[in-house]
Enzyme design. Sequence first.
Site, mmCIF file in Angstrom:
data_model
loop_
_atom_site.group_PDB
_atom_site.id
_atom_site.type_symbol
_atom_site.label_atom_id
_atom_site.label_comp_id
_atom_site.label_asym_id
_atom_site.label_seq_id
_atom_site.Cartn_x
_atom_site.Cartn_y
_atom_site.Cartn_z
ATOM 1 C CG HIS A 144 50.030 18.730 2.187
ATOM 2 N ND1 HIS A 144 50.751 17.596 1.885
ATOM 3 C CD2 HIS A 144 48.775 18.512 1.710
ATOM 4 C CE1 HIS A 144 49.976 16.729 1.248
ATOM 5 N NE2 HIS A 144 48.767 17.254 1.136
ATOM 6 C CD GLU A 180 42.125 15.039 -0.191
ATOM 7 O OE1 GLU A 180 42.850 15.867 -0.773
ATOM 8 O OE2 GLU A 180 42.100 14.927 1.050
#
EC number: 4.1.2.20
Length: 256
Positions: free
Chosen positions: A50, A153
């Site tokens: 990210h 996740e």
Amino acid sequence: MNNAIFPNKFKVALAAQQVQIGCWSALASPITTEVLGLAGFDWLVLDGEHAPNDVTTLIPQLMALKGSASAPVVRVPTNEPVIIKRMLDIGFYNFLIPFVETQEEAARAVASTRYPPEGIRGVSVSHRANMFGTVPDYFAQSNKNITIIVQIESQLGVDNVDAIAATEGVDGIFVGPSDLAAAMGHLGNASHPDVQQTIQHIFARAKAHGKPCGILAPVEADARRYLEWGATFVAVGSDLGVFRAGTQKLADTFKK
């Protein structure tokens, strides 16, 4: 050898279930990474998923940590052998693999970091990781000194947590709370009771397989709760978060 590459102290600490307090590095700057290294964290995630990081930005950050006791961990953008190989060659030994959902994906991540016959890592005889060919036992030592941490996740990852944790070569399980919350229908609310219960379940299953578990928890109360639940490596903040909070507080002090 006199370069202290081996043994991988972070890998040893995880195997011993020693608590390791870390921080996230997202600003893609060798200056901020160096500051984090001087702060005394046990480990630092240099984020390639990210954050705007790639090989050219990560090499200066590794150089900045050369004199630090903080172990650099790279989060690769995806579980892809070529990307992992490039990170190995520039000098990373600790890997955080995002969005692992099955035992097969976990095994692929492990194989990507191992030279044959144990894995599929391509061989370069001279690169930054072996100090351009000056580390005589690099090939003998490399495979057993790589740390693989896989992120759970998604709901599928949760469903397969036992198989993932049991995968040979996986050194730890890391919970991605934000993506997990989104996958469970609670986008932006990782504090939802259902999400918290699932996090605790992941920790318990990892522990059952003798694997340490970790998480990112920039709120102190959350971090302390996760440590009480058995997490052993916790990232307690990020350079971006600290910078934003600090500058906002400074501005507010004089502007309001």
